[in-house]
Design a protein around this motif. Structure first.
Motif, PDB file in Angstrom:
ATOM      1  N   GLN A   1       0.741  -1.290   0.258  1.00 40.10           N
ATOM      2  CA  GLN A   1      -0.066   0.058   0.060  1.00 40.10           C
ATOM      3  C   GLN A   1       0.740   1.173  -0.121  1.00 40.10           C
ATOM      4  N   PHE A   2       0.627   2.195  -0.969  1.00 38.05           N
ATOM      5  CA  PHE A   2       1.429   3.329  -0.947  1.00 38.05           C
ATOM      6  C   PHE A   2       0.557   4.757  -0.928  1.00 38.05           C
ATOM      7  N   MET A   3       1.263   5.422  -0.145  1.00 36.12           N
ATOM      8  CA  MET A   3       0.454   6.865   0.057  1.00 36.12           C
ATOM      9  C   MET A   3       1.391   8.110  -0.494  1.00 36.12           C
ATOM     10  N   LEU A   4       0.857   8.907  -1.045  1.00 30.72           N
ATOM     11  CA  LEU A   4       1.724  10.354  -1.236  1.00 30.72           C
ATOM     12  C   LEU A   4       1.430  11.393  -0.005  1.00 30.72           C
ATOM     13  N   VAL A   5       2.653  11.885   0.617  1.00 28.66           N
ATOM     14  CA  VAL A   5       2.396  12.602   1.688  1.00 28.66           C
ATOM     15  C   VAL A   5       3.149  13.833   1.412  1.00 28.66           C
ATOM     16  N   GLY A   6       2.458  14.819   1.580  1.00 29.58           N
ATOM     17  CA  GLY A   6       3.071  16.260   1.572  1.00 29.58           C
ATOM     18  C   GLY A   6       1.941  17.427   1.196  1.00 29.58           C
ATOM     19  N   ASN A   7       2.146  18.524   1.462  1.00 32.32           N
ATOM     20  CA  ASN A   7       1.283  19.805   1.487  1.00 32.32           C
ATOM     21  C   ASN A   7       0.291  19.623   2.586  1.00 32.32           C
TER      22      ASN A   7
ATOM     23  N   SER B   1       5.355   3.495   2.110  1.00 32.14           N
ATOM     24  CA  SER B   1       4.638   2.461   1.941  1.00 32.14           C
ATOM     25  C   SER B   1       4.464   1.797   3.367  1.00 32.14           C
ATOM     26  N   ASP B   2       3.768   0.596   3.280  1.00 36.13           N
ATOM     27  CA  ASP B   2       3.655  -0.084   4.671  1.00 36.13           C
ATOM     28  C   ASP B   2       4.704  -0.888   4.858  1.00 36.13           C
TER      29      ASP B   2
END
Length: 707
Positions: free
Chosen positions: A29-35, A73-74
């Motif tokens: 599982q992937f996430m975009l982190v920012g802003n 990611s996890d």
């Protein structure tokens, strides 16, 4: 940070993750982190390319340019999201096109403003050295990806650099719009325009009505004055080209005075913008033709008397141009917008990685130029940069025309945009270039190549058919041309003499004669004398000289725009060295003593130039004129080039040019009374009368008669 896993923003909703460690699978599982937000990546597909496992994801949320995002990611992956193909999308080009005219530095004694285009930067700083004080200031992001900064006070001659954070990395670069520089392009410099003003002296220039009135003479700044033993005070410099009152060992004029006497209308100088491979601080910098662009709007420092003084190169180049103008000679600039010296270090590429150049499907730089990279002129901000750069050289320095290196790499719309912008400044300026069909990343129909001449109506092209037919193939050194008993291309001689506007027999035809740059030699490949010597030496040296003389004569009597390479009129040699871009001065220098040794040929070429300027029949403005007033016939190896009913453009109504390509003298009965302007090795506007005579045209020469 994992150095084997990379994440790229390739389109507005498309994220690519490349795994070269086999650490990811489709269950991660992937996430975009920012802003200040977290955005889920939705799996689309995966595939392998070489050693890489490639994963494609989509996002439903629009990301904010100028913000830094990380992919997490996890299973512990945490990498920066890099801008990649996103900058080459049509939407990016549209969204971040900036139509203002204030990019770069704008100086006032009380304040200086900086504007930099870098839509994908997350931070931008200015390092500036003003006298003994060093400052670091932060830019503010504004419209269309432009960052701005204003400094109060007087910053004239201040050195500055840009510190930019892109794709998670800080880099230091110069300003792509800089107009002055320290030596070797180490730092950009703030210019006070009032401190570098030089009158271009354009009021001295004679009227120039149409492109075919031009006679272009190509030279190189260093070659022009570097010869040992000659009296140039500024050898190899801009100012060396402007020195007057000089003579060679025989007492004959050299330098700018010689060109004035020769009668050419335009001097074309090889690149004079700041280029690589030449240490500007060396006592004698390494030789270079200059096709290694580093700073497009800054003159080359090795041609200045003091490369450490930023204004020296600016003022001295302007003085050189003004000196030619005062002699009635226009100056064309050889420009190289098709590639840069080092793609990874070029300022624009540092500020907006991936935007300036063309790439293949695997994101490798395309290399149609053979120089490591191809500039993507079709992108709107690249096109804007090129157009503004050309206009800057035209208005600030007073250049009168531009020759485009490897123009076939550039796109049609960009070249037409340049032509349109230049027309707004001075429509008499020449725009021409190498219209070769170069392998690159745009469609054939989009290339600014000779085959697309109909889409580039006000732009000239070097005529390769003319070159190779007259002297022999540029790339097959034993191949003879028409002037040296090589008759394979004899069927196209009529087309070549007529400006290549006839549609039969030639690879490329032009819509108008002003599109045909007729030449047999330039800085590239073997110089003309060395080339003819390779194929014709067995015929004896006297015949080699005759071959070359005829080749130059054909350049000057043909319809179109004649182009001469410096020294060809006195059999300049480079001792057989081909493509002498990095050869020593002993090979490249102009030997001014040869202009006296071969004075007869110099006077012959001078006479032909004067004849061309005297009568407009050699300078027809349109294909229609040629169709109506030119007739070309042949009898074996004798060519009859008749210009009839041409009294409307000169003092004579009928002109006969008789070209003898054979080894035998040609005897012709010339009825009635004619004025002879050229025979054998003589040409002059002071005619000799021929009346009811049998005239004799020597082997491998031409003759000109008018009445």
């Amino acid at each position: 940070m994992d150095k084997h896993i990379f994440a790229f923003w390739d389109d507005f909703q498309k994220i690519i993750i490349e795994d070269y460690q086999q650490k990811i699978n489709d269950t991660n599982q992937f996430m975009l982190v920012g802003n200040d937000e977290q955005i889920e990546l939705l799996f689309v597909s995966d595939y392998y390319v070489g050693d890489g496992h490639i994963f494609e994801y989509t996002i439903k949320h629009e990301l904010l340019f100028g913000s830094e995002y990380r992919v997490v990611s996890d299973n512990g992956i945490n990498v920066v999201l890099e801008n990649r193909n996103i900058v080459r999308t049509a939407e990016f080009d549209k969204r971040f096109y900036y139509d203002g005219d204030d990019l770069g530095v704008h100086y006032l004694p009380t304040q200086t403003e900086f504007a930099v285009w870098t839509p994908i930067a997350t931070e931008l700083l200015l390092w500036v050295k003003n006298a003994d004080k060093t400052l670091i200031k932060r830019f503010t992001r504004s419209e269309a990806g432009v960052w701005r900064l204003q400094l109060k006070g007087d910053f004239e001659l201040s050195e500055y650099l840009l510190l930019v954070k892109v794709n998670g990395l800080w880099q230091v670069t110069t300003d792509p719009y800089a107009r002055a520089s320290t030596a070797n392009a180490e730092r950009s410099v703030v210019v006070n325009p009032a401190s570098v003003q030089v009158d271009a002296q354009k009021n001295f220039l004679p009227a120039f009505d149409f492109p075919t009135d031009a006679i272009i003479y190509e030279t190189h700044v260093r070659d022009f004055s570097i010869q040992d033993g000659q009296v140039f005070a500024n050898k190899g410099k801009f100012l060396g080209m402007s020195e007057r009152g000089l003579a060679n060992d025989a007492g004959d004029s050299i330098g700018i005075d010689y060109l004035t006497e020769l009668g050419v209308t335009h001097v074309q100088v090889l690149p004079v913008f700041d280029f690589g491979r030449s240490d500007e601080l060396a006592e004698l910098p390494a030789y270079n033709w200059g096709y290694d662009p580093i700073q497009y709007n800054v003159p080359e420092g090795s041609y200045a008397t003091d490369a450490t003084q930023p204004y020296s190169r600016i003022i001295e180049l302007k003085q050189m141009i003004a000196a030619f103008h005062m002699q009635g000679i226009r100056v064309n600039m050889d420009v190289v917008y098709n590639h840069v010296f080092e793609a990874g270090q070029f300022a624009y590429g540092v500020l907006v990685p991936g935007y300036l150049f063309r790439y293949d499907a695997l994101n490798h730089l395309l290399d149609g130029t053979g120089c490591g990279n191809d500039v993507a002129s079709e992108r709107r901000m690249v096109r804007k940069f090129i157009v503004e750069s050309i206009c800057y050289w035209a208005t600030e320095y007073g250049f009168d025309g531009f020759r485009f290196d490897l123009m076939g790499i550039l796109d049609i719309d960009t070249m037409n945009a340049i032509r349109e912008a230049i027309n707004d400044i001075d429509s008499s300026m020449l725009i021409y270039g190498e219209g070769w069909n170069m392998a690159s990343g745009i469609e054939e129909k989009e290339k600014a190549m000779a085959e697309n001449a109909q889409s580039l109506p006000q732009i000239g092209f070097f005529n390769a058919d003319f070159r190779d037919a007259i002297k022999g193939s540029t790339f097959q050194h034993d191949a003879r041309g028409l002037v040296a008993n090589g008759f394979e291309r004899l069927p196209i001689i009529a087309s070549l003499l007529a400006g290549s506007v006839y549609q039969t027999g030639i690879a490329v035809h032009f819509e108008e004669p002003s599109q045909s740059i007729n030449y047999v030699s330039c800085h590239d490949n073997l110089i003309l004398f060395d080339r003819i010597l390779r194929s014709g030496m067995s015929d004896g040296m006297s015949r080699v000289y005759t071959y070359q003389q005829l080749a130059l004569a054909l350049v000057l009597v043909s319809q179109g725009i004649p182009f001469l390479h410096a020294g060809d009129e006195f059999f300049r040699t480079k001792n057989g060295v081909e493509d002498s871009y990095n050869a020593p001065d002993a090979i490249n220098m102009i030997d001014w003593n040869r202009r006296s040794e071969f004075k007869t040929t110099v006077e012959y070429i001078k006479g032909l130039i004067a004849i061309r300027k005297m009568h407009g029949a050699f300078r027809m403005k349109s294909a229609q004129e040629i169709f109506e007033h030119v007739k070309i016939t042949s009898n074996n190896l004798n060519i009859y080039y008749d210009l009839f009913n041409v009294g409307y453009c000169g003092d004579y109504n009928d002109i006969k040019v008789i070209i003898n390509l054979s080894d035998e003298e040609l005897a012709i009965d010339l009825p009635l009374e004619w004025q002879c302007f050229a025979e054998n090795s003589w040409a002059s506007i002071s005619a000799k009368t021929r009346k009811n005579e049998i005239i004799e045209v020597a082997a491998h020469t031409l003759a000109i008669y008018m009445r």
